[in-house]
Design an enzyme around this catalytic site. Structure first.
Site, mmCIF file in Angstrom:
data_model
loop_
_atom_site.group_PDB
_atom_site.id
_atom_site.type_symbol
_atom_site.label_atom_id
_atom_site.label_comp_id
_atom_site.label_asym_id
_atom_site.label_seq_id
_atom_site.Cartn_x
_atom_site.Cartn_y
_atom_site.Cartn_z
ATOM 1 N N HIS A 478 0.834 -1.206 0.000
ATOM 2 C CA HIS A 478 0.000 0.000 0.000
ATOM 3 C C HIS A 478 0.874 1.264 0.000
ATOM 4 C CE1 HIS A 478 -3.663 2.329 1.175
ATOM 5 N NE2 HIS A 478 -2.742 3.137 1.685
ATOM 6 N N GLU A 479 1.795 1.333 0.952
ATOM 7 C CA GLU A 479 2.626 2.536 1.063
ATOM 8 C C GLU A 479 3.550 2.678 -0.138
ATOM 9 O OE1 GLU A 479 1.754 4.747 3.013
ATOM 10 O OE2 GLU A 479 0.445 3.506 4.257
ATOM 11 N N HIS A 482 1.683 4.428 -2.844
ATOM 12 C CA HIS A 482 1.742 5.887 -2.669
ATOM 13 C C HIS A 482 3.102 6.410 -3.132
ATOM 14 C CE1 HIS A 482 -2.000 6.696 -0.605
ATOM 15 N NE2 HIS A 482 -1.724 5.932 0.437
ATOM 16 N N HIS A 485 3.344 6.827 -6.748
ATOM 17 C CA HIS A 485 2.591 8.017 -7.180
ATOM 18 C C HIS A 485 3.521 9.248 -7.137
ATOM 19 C CE1 HIS A 485 -1.667 10.054 -6.816
ATOM 20 N NE2 HIS A 485 -1.193 10.118 -8.025
HETATM 21 ZN ZN LIG Z 1 -3.039 5.187 1.953
#
Ligand SMILES: [Zn+2]
Length: 687
Positions: A478-479, A482, A485
Site C-alpha cells: 500500500h505505502e 503511494h 505516485h
Molecule cells: Zn493510503
C-alpha cells in the site's frame, strides 16, 4: 533566539547522495531559528509578488507563487519527517510551537487582498492566456484556494468567516477531548470466573494491565479502547457483561454533563452551514466535494445507496446464520449488537480453521520488499538498487536509487520499516522533495522526487529474519503504491505533483498496488518459507483469501450507515436536532436492529473532531470502488501485468498527479467511469 544565531545551511542546501539532505549535520536546536527565518523569507517573496508594479501574468504571479517558499518547504519536510518518524521531547515541544505559526502564516497569505486581485484577474482572463490544461488547473486551484479562504468577501463577511473558523477549531478540539474523557472515565472491573468466561489469555493480560493502570490490582478491566472492547465483545461468553460494555461503548459523547457532545454537534453543523452559504454553496457537503472526484452529494449518495441495498441483504443472511448458533446453544433471544461479534467469531472458527501464525514463516520482509520492486519493474519498467552506506535520517533507514529502463535516475526512495519508540504508530508515505519541472531561483531546472515510506513492523532479534503478517505485507505494498505516485510523477508544477490530488482519489494508487501482492505468480516466487524455501501451500492461501469476505455484510452496513449519516448532516436544511436526524436517516434506510453505526454521531471523530473527513467519510469506499474496478481492467486481459494496461495506468494515473481532473484521469486509463461491481464482488456482495 538572537538575530545573530547562525542558520544551519544543511537544512536548505542538500548536499548528500544525489541531493539527499545531510541529516547527520542537522541538530534539533537548528529548527526554531530556521523556521523564523524561512517564514520571513517566504513572506517577503509573497509581498514582492503581490506588489509587482507590472500587470499580472501567469509567470510573474502563479509560477512565482509555485516556486516561492523553497526554504520553508525544505525545513518543513525535514522537521515533519522527524516529528513523525524519530521524535523526542525537544521536537515535540517545537511541534506545539510551529503548528499554529504555520497555520497563521498560510492563512495570512490566503487573506492577501493584493495577491488575490492578481490571481482573480488571471482567472477572469484565463481563456486569453493561452494556458495548457495543467497550467489552467494550477491557476484554478490557486483561485479556488483564495475564494475558499474568503478572499472574495467584503470586510464584514471576512471577519465573520474568520470568527466561524476559529469557533469551529475550538469546537473540534473540545469534541475530541470529550470522547477521550468518556473513554477514560468508564471501565468495568471484572474478577469472577463467571464474568471472565471465554476471555482468552492475551485479552486477560491486556485487561489486567488496564485495571492496574486504574489502581485496581488483581482485577480485569473492560475499557472502551477498540483494542480491548472489540475482543471482549468477540470472546466473552457472558451476555450481560457484553451488553453492559457495548452500551457504554456506543454512548461515548452522549452521557450528559460536561462531556456530552450533542450540543457541540448542533453548533458545529450550524456554523459549517453558515460558512458554506457565505462562500456561495448550497450546503457544506457541496463546499467540501467541490474539488473531489465525486464532485456532488448526489454522486456520493448514489454510490452509498447502491452498496447499502446489497450490504443489508447480505447482513440479514449473516444474521440468520448467527441466529442458528444462538438457538443451538439453547438460547432464546434475537441477535443483538452485543451478540454479533461473539457469534460471528464462532462461525469463523468453524468455517475457516487457520491462524495468522501459520502464514508468517512465508512472509519475510526482505522477500516482500523484493516483490514490491519486482511488480514495479514489470508494470512500469523501473528498477530499484539499494545504496548501502548512504545514510538516511536514522540507522534503520535504507536508501534506494530508482532508475528507468534507460538507466536514468528518476527518484530516490527511503524505506524505514521497523517500529521504535521514537516513531508514531501506523504507516505512511511522504516526500522530502517533490517532482516538478520549473526553473528555480538558484537556476536549477526541475527536481528529483525524494520519497519515503515509514512502517512499524516488529524488529527481529539480531541474525533473525523479519517476518510479517499478511496485513503487514499489504501495508508495505500500500505505502509503496503511494511512493510510486510520487516517484513516477511527471508534471510541470509542484502544487499538482504526485499525491497532490483530491482526498477521494489519493488512495487509488496505493490500494490498487495491494492487489499485486496476492497475484499467484508473485506469491509463488516471494512468499517462501524462511527455513525451507518452500512456497506457501495453496490450500492455506485459499482459506486466507476466502475468509476475507466473511462477515462483510456486517462491516459494510456499519461503514455505509455512518457515511450516509455524515452526508445527511452536511446536506440538511436545518441543524438544530442532529440526533433526531441521525435516527430519521437510519430509519429511512432500514438499519437492522442487530447492527449499530461504526461511529455514532456523538463520537464520530472523523467528522466532528476536525474537518478532515466531514462530508468525506464516504471517500474510503469511493477509493475501494476505484481500486477494485482498476484491477479488474487487468484481470479482464487475463494478464495481471498486461503491458498495454500498465502503460495506460502510468500515463493516466501514476504520472499525472493532480494535473488533470481525476474523473478524466480515470477515464484515460479505463476508458469509462468505474462501476461498483468489482468492489461488491471483492466484498462478496455481488448479486
Ligand atoms: Zn493510503
Amino acid at each position: 533566539m538572537t538575530a545573530s544565531t547562525p542558520l544551519n545551511p544543511a537544512l536548505t542546501t542538500w548536499t548528500g547522495h544525489e541531493g539527499l539532505p545531510r541529516f547527520d549535520l542537522v541538530k534539533d536546536t537548528d529548527f526554531a531559528p530556521a523556521f523564523e527565518a524561512a517564514f520571513k523569507a517566504h513572506e517577503a517573496e509573497i509581498d514582492d509578488i503581490a506588489a509587482n508594479p507590472e500587470a499580472p501574468t501567469f509567470d510573474n504571479t502563479v509560477i512565482a507563487l509555485e516556486i516561492a517558499g523553497d526554504e520553508l518547504s525544505r525545513i518543513s519536510s525535514i522537521f515533519w519527517n522527524k516529528a513523525g518518524a524519530d521524535t523526542n521531547e525537544t521536537i515535540q515541544a517545537l511541534e506545539r510551537d510551529i503548528a499554529p505559526k504555520m497555520s497563521r502564516h498560510y492563512s495570512k497569505i490566503g487573506m492577501n487582498a493584493a495577491l488575490f486581485k492578481r490571481i482573480d484577474t488571471l482567472w477572469e482572463n484565463r481563456e486569453r492566456l493561452g494556458l495548457n490544461l495543467e497550467a489552467t488547473r494550477v491557476l484554478e486551484r490557486h483561485w479556488k484556494g483564495f475564494v475558499k479562504s474568503g478572499a472574495k468577501l467584503g470586510k464584514d463577511e471576512q471577519e465573520r468567516l474568520a470568527a466561524i473558523n476559529e469557533t469551529l477549531a475550538g469546537l473540534g478540539a473540545k469534541f475530541g477531548q470529550n470522547v477521550l474523557a468518556d473513554e477514560k472515565n468508564w471501565a468495568l472491573f471484572l474478577a469472577s470466573d463467571e464474568d471472565l468466561a471465554g476471555v482468552p489469555d492475551f485479552l486477560r493480560d491486556a485487561m489486567a494491565a488496564a485495571a492496574s493502570d486504574r489502581g485496581e490490582n488483581g482485577k480485569y478491566a473492560v475499557t472502551l479502547s477498540r483494542s480491548i472492547i472489540e475482543p471482549f465483545l468477540t470472546f466473552s461468553d457472558n451476555r450481560e457483561r457484553r451488553e453492559q460494555a457495548f452500551r457504554a461503548w456506543i454512548a461515548r459523547g452522549e452521557n450528559g454533563g460536561e462531556t456530552d457532545n450533542r450540543g457541540l454537534i448542533a453548533e458545529t453543523l450550524a456554523l459549517r452551514s453558515e460558512k458554506a452559504k457565505l462562500l456561495g454553496y448550497d450546503n457544506y457537503a457541496a463546499l467540501k466535494l467541490d474539488n473531489t472526484m465525486a464532485k456532488t452529494p448526489a454522486a456520493v449518495n448514489g454510490l452509498l445507496m447502491q452498496v447499502w441495498e446489497k450490504a443489508v441483504a447480505r447482513a440479514r443472511e449473516e444474521e440468520a446464520d448467527l441466529a442458528k448458533l444462538v438457538a443451538a446453544e439453547g438460547r432464546n433471544h434475537d441477535v443483538m449488537p452485543w451478540d454479533w461479534r461473539h457469534y460471528a467469531e464462532k462461525l469463523r472458527a468453524e468455517k475457516f480453521n487457520f491462524s495468522e501464525g501459520e502464514l508468517k514463516p512465508y512472509l519475510q520482509l526482505e522477500k516482500i520488499i523484493d516483490a514490491c520492486f519486482d511488480v514495479a519493474q514489470r508494470l512500469f519498467d523501473i528498477t530499484a538498487t539499494e545504496k548501502k552506506g548512504v545514510a538516511g535520517y536514522h540507522p534503520d533507514v535504507r536508501v534506494f536509487e530508482i532508475r528507468d529502463a534507460a538507466g536514468k535516475l528518476v527518484a530516490l526512495f527511503l524505506g524505514d520499516y521497523f517500529a521504535r519508540s521514537s516513531k508514531r504508530s501506523g504507516a505512511w508515505m511522504s516526500a522530502f522533495q517533490s517532482q516538478h519541472k520549473l526553473k528555480l531561483k538558484n537556476g536549477a531546472v526541475g527536481e528529483l522526487p525524494i520519497i519515503y515510506n515509514v512502517c512499524n513492523f516488529a524488529k527481529p532479534a539480531e541474525g533473525k529474519p523479519a517476518l510479517l503478517s499478511l496485513d503487514d505485507a499489504r501495508t508495505l505494498f500500500h505505502e509503496f503504491g503511494h511512493a510510486l505516485h510520487g516517484m513516477l510523477s511527471n508534471v510541470t508544477y509542484p502544487s499538482v505533483s504526485g499525491t497532490g490530488v483530491s482526498r477521494d482519489f489519493v488512495e487509488l494508487p496505493s490500494q490498487l498496488y495491494e492487489h499485486w501482492l496476492t497475484v499467484p505468480d508473485i506469491l509463488k516466487r516471494y512468499a517462501v518459507h524462511y527455513q525451507t524455501g518452500e512456497p506457501m501451500p495453496e490450500a492455506l492461501l485459499d482459506k486466507v483469501l476466502a475468509a476475507r469476505t466473511f462477515n462483510s455484510g456486517f462491516a459494510t452496513v456499519e461503514f455505509t450507515s455512518s457515511a450516509l449519516v455524515d452526508m445527511a448532516y452536511h446536506t440538511a436544511e436545518t441543524q438544530s436536532e442532529p440526533m433526531a436526524l441521525e435516527a430519521a436517516t437510519l430509519e429511512k434506510i432500514g438499519m437492522p436492529q442487530s447492527i449499530v453505526m461504526r461511529h455514532r454521531s456523538p463520537h464520530f471523530l472523523h467528522v466532528f473532531s476536525g474537518d478532515g473527513y466531514s462530508a468525506g467519510y464516504y471517500s474510503y469506499m469511493w477509493s475501494e470502488v476505484l481500486d477494485a474496478d482498476a484491477f479488474a481492467a487487468f484481470e479482464e486481459t487475463g494478464n495481471p501485468f498486461d503491458p498495454g494496461m500498465a502503460k495506460k495506468l502510468k500515463d493516466s494515473v501514476y504520472s499525472v498527479g493532480g494535473s488533470i481532473d481525476p474523473e478524466d484521469a480515470y477515464k484515460g486509463f479505463r476508458g469509462k467511469l468505474p462501476s461498483p461491481d468489482a468492489m461488491l464482488a471483492k466484498k462478496g456482495l455481488a448479486a
